[in-house]
Design an enzyme around this catalytic site. Structure first.
Site, PDB file in Angstrom:
ATOM      1  N   HIS A 206       0.781  -1.159   0.128  1.00 48.43           N
ATOM      2  CA  HIS A 206      -0.119  -0.054  -0.059  1.00 48.43           C
ATOM      3  C   HIS A 206       0.770   1.275   0.062  1.00 48.43           C
ATOM      4  O   HIS A 206       0.207   2.292   0.090  1.00 48.43           O
ATOM      5  CB  HIS A 206      -0.873   0.088   1.297  1.00 48.43           C
ATOM      6  CG  HIS A 206      -0.183   0.001   2.585  1.00 48.43           C
ATOM      7  ND1 HIS A 206       0.301  -1.201   3.317  1.00 48.43           N
ATOM      8  CD2 HIS A 206       0.226   1.236   3.154  1.00 48.43           C
ATOM      9  CE1 HIS A 206       1.002  -0.519   4.258  1.00 48.43           C
ATOM     10  NE2 HIS A 206       0.811   0.912   4.344  1.00 48.43           N
TER      11      HIS A 206
HETATM   12  C1  UD1 Z   1      -1.346   5.131   6.568  1.00 46.60           C
HETATM   13  C2  UD1 Z   1       0.084   5.521   7.303  1.00 46.60           C
HETATM   14  C3  UD1 Z   1       0.899   4.412   6.876  1.00 46.60           C
HETATM   15  C4  UD1 Z   1       0.369   2.935   7.192  1.00 46.60           C
HETATM   16  C5  UD1 Z   1      -0.990   2.597   6.743  1.00 46.60           C
HETATM   17  C6  UD1 Z   1      -1.421   1.282   6.929  1.00 46.60           C
HETATM   18  C7  UD1 Z   1       0.392   7.696   7.256  1.00 46.60           C
HETATM   19  C8  UD1 Z   1       1.225   8.821   6.548  1.00 46.60           C
HETATM   20  N1  UD1 Z   1       0.527   6.664   6.685  1.00 46.60           N
HETATM   21  O1  UD1 Z   1      -1.072   5.112   5.203  1.00 46.60           O
HETATM   22  O2  UD1 Z   1       2.169   4.559   7.491  1.00 46.60           O
HETATM   23  O3  UD1 Z   1       1.220   1.884   6.983  1.00 46.60           O
HETATM   24  O4  UD1 Z   1      -1.836   3.913   7.179  1.00 46.60           O
HETATM   25  O5  UD1 Z   1      -2.608   1.153   6.683  1.00 46.60           O
HETATM   26  O6  UD1 Z   1      -0.094   7.937   8.299  1.00 46.60           O
HETATM   27  N2  UD1 Z   1      -8.754   4.783   3.358  1.00 46.60           N
HETATM   28  C9  UD1 Z   1     -10.049   4.111   3.101  1.00 46.60           C
HETATM   29  N3  UD1 Z   1     -10.526   3.738   4.387  1.00 46.60           N
HETATM   30  C10 UD1 Z   1      -9.873   4.075   5.565  1.00 46.60           C
HETATM   31  C11 UD1 Z   1      -8.542   4.542   5.449  1.00 46.60           C
HETATM   32  C12 UD1 Z   1      -8.100   5.069   4.450  1.00 46.60           C
HETATM   33  O7  UD1 Z   1     -10.853   3.896   2.235  1.00 46.60           O
HETATM   34  O8  UD1 Z   1     -10.175   3.453   6.417  1.00 46.60           O
HETATM   35  C13 UD1 Z   1      -8.451   5.079   1.707  1.00 46.60           C
HETATM   36  C14 UD1 Z   1      -8.591   6.446   1.431  1.00 46.60           C
HETATM   37  O9  UD1 Z   1      -8.903   6.698   0.223  1.00 46.60           O
HETATM   38  C15 UD1 Z   1      -7.345   7.312   1.953  1.00 46.60           C
HETATM   39  C16 UD1 Z   1      -6.306   6.146   1.399  1.00 46.60           C
HETATM   40  O10 UD1 Z   1      -6.931   4.964   1.756  1.00 46.60           O
HETATM   41  O11 UD1 Z   1      -7.133   8.380   1.201  1.00 46.60           O
HETATM   42  C17 UD1 Z   1      -5.251   6.439   2.191  1.00 46.60           C
HETATM   43  O12 UD1 Z   1      -5.092   6.481   3.619  1.00 46.60           O
HETATM   44  P1  UD1 Z   1      -4.383   7.481   4.724  1.00 46.60           P
HETATM   45  O13 UD1 Z   1      -4.785   7.541   6.206  1.00 46.60           O
HETATM   46  O14 UD1 Z   1      -3.897   8.679   3.873  1.00 46.60           O
HETATM   47  O15 UD1 Z   1      -2.835   6.521   4.476  1.00 46.60           O
HETATM   48  P2  UD1 Z   1      -2.673   5.021   4.457  1.00 46.60           P
HETATM   49  O16 UD1 Z   1      -2.211   4.858   3.097  1.00 46.60           O
HETATM   50  O17 UD1 Z   1      -3.812   4.294   4.933  1.00 46.60           O
END
Ligand code: UD1
Length: 359
Positions: A206
């Site tokens: 991811h």
């Molecule tokens: C975050 C952490 C990363 C960790 C990962 C584990 C940061 C910088 N990154 O990355 O270190 O390894 O979590 O999962 O904090 N989304 C959903 N549902 C959710 C959460 C996210 O659909 O419950 C989607 C959204 O489109 C969002 C994208 O995932 O924009 C990214 O989520 P985000 O929290 O920005 O970062 P992660 O890639 O999950």
């Protein structure tokens, strides 16, 4: 002692659980407050972990959701400040390296609250990773730094952090793994049946560096398709990755390369235990496979967890070489190695002891 714990994203939950549970053993000494920033909000990215890890319901949910790094970090800061001022804890405990970790550390430090960082000192030395920025800033500001491995302690000392702020306590995530391994094992027969598994490669990817660029992601997916000709591939897909894969025009062998919803903690752990090989770019999975003795290929040029390379079962691989590396790994079983120091299931005990004896 009033302790306010912060969680935000999936990898935080298994780190805070043992610390909270250890404090519950001393109910007259600790009053605990759990704040969920809401960085992760899907049921299978958040709620299911609370259930399986037996975490209490958060006292407060800041419900920040997704956004750019600036927006997400700023939203956590704005919403966390009044919660902190209302509760006035003796300690704020943050874990890991996600945006919520950084945001709450910044707010607490500026208001003069003491911060303890669990899983401090890890460095990839790659500032293109958002997590590396989060680690650097959090560790400079936190008052008490709990390192999972000696390299973490060395990194902090090199950055000028004084030794009396650092405690080498081991890996708190391994506490959770040790506790829940029997429960995970009990899920295995049902999982094997559900996914029709025999020998298989388990995948989780991811990181922005792997999934945000369509040509890199296509290269990875083609590599996985190639691996699936040899061995079945199971890939529980993070929502971030799912969106990107959907945007690619690829024909994938759906029967051999199984894309699933993100799995719960226990299900994913069970699949790690029984995998012939794991392919990942996650930090925690590098550690869990090392503990379990399962070979792991990490699709990254670096890792902030070097102990998984030196003592563990992990190897860094280029995305272009994924299928060749997988073939090599499957043909060359790893010799048995000792576990990293203090990855013994008792890290939370050492964390809580240190907080109790802090002057
Ligand atoms: C975050 C952490 C990363 C960790 C990962 C584990 C940061 C910088 N990154 O990355 O270190 O390894 O979590 O999962 O904090 N989304 C959903 N549902 C959710 C959460 C996210 O659909 O419950 C989607 C959204 O489109 C969002 C994208 O995932 O924009 C990214 O989520 P985000 O929290 O920005 O970062 P992660 O890639 O999950």
């Amino acid at each position: 002692m009033k302790v306010l714990h912060v969680v935000g994203a999936r990898p935080n939950f298994m780190k805070i659980a043992p610390v909270m549970q250890e404090m519950m053993h001393h109910p007259t000494e600790f009053e605990q407050i759990l704040v969920h920033t809401g960085q992760h909000y899907d049921t299978n990215m958040s709620q299911v972990f609370f259930d399986e890890l037996e975490l209490p319901r958060p006292d407060v949910n800041l419900e920040v959701g997704s956004g750019s790094h600036a927006v997400q970090t700023a939203q956590v800061m704005l919403r966390f400040e009044p919660v902190l001022l209302e509760n006035r804890p003796d300690w704020v405990v943050v874990v890991g390296d996600v945006n919520s970790t950084l945001a709450c550390t910044l707010v607490a430090s500026k208001l003069g609250f003491k911060v303890a960082h669990v899983e401090a000192g890890l460095r990839s030395f790659d500032r293109t990773m958002p997590e590396e920025i989060n680690r650097l800033v959090t560790d400079q500001l936190a008052n008490l730094l709990f390192t999972p491995s000696q390299d973490g302690t060395e990194n902090l000392l090199r950055e000028g952090i004084s030794a009396d702020r650092i405690r080498f306590v081991g890996n708190v995530m391994i506490d959770t793994l040790v506790r829940l391994l029997p429960k995970a094992e009990s899920r295995w027969p049902e999982l094997r049946e559900r996914f029709g598994l025999d020998r298989y490669v388990l995948v989780t990817l991811h990181r922005p560096s792997n999934v945000d660029d369509p040509s890199t992601l296509a290269e990875i997916m083609n590599g996985l398709a190639k691996i699936s000709r040899q061995l079945q591939v199971v890939f529980p897909v993070h929502p971030r990755t799912l969106g990107r894969i959907a945007g690619l025009d690829l024909s994938l062998p759906a029967d051999r390369l199984l894309l699933t919803e993100p799995l719960s903690y226990l299900d994913f752990l069970a699949l790690q235990v029984h995998a012939s090989l794991v392919v990942t770019d996650s930090g925690g999975v590098q550690e869990e496979t090392t503990y379990l003795g399962v070979p792991c290929l990490t699709a990254r040029p670096n890792t902030e967890r070097p102990v998984t390379l030196t003592t563990g079962t992990n190897r860094l691989v280029a995305t272009q070489a994924l299928s060749a590396e997988a073939t090599w790994a499957l043909d060359n079983p790893l010799p048995k190695r000792p576990l990293p120091e203090l990855w013994d299931g008792m890290t939370a005990r050492r964390v809580v002891l240190a907080l109790r004896s802090w002057q």
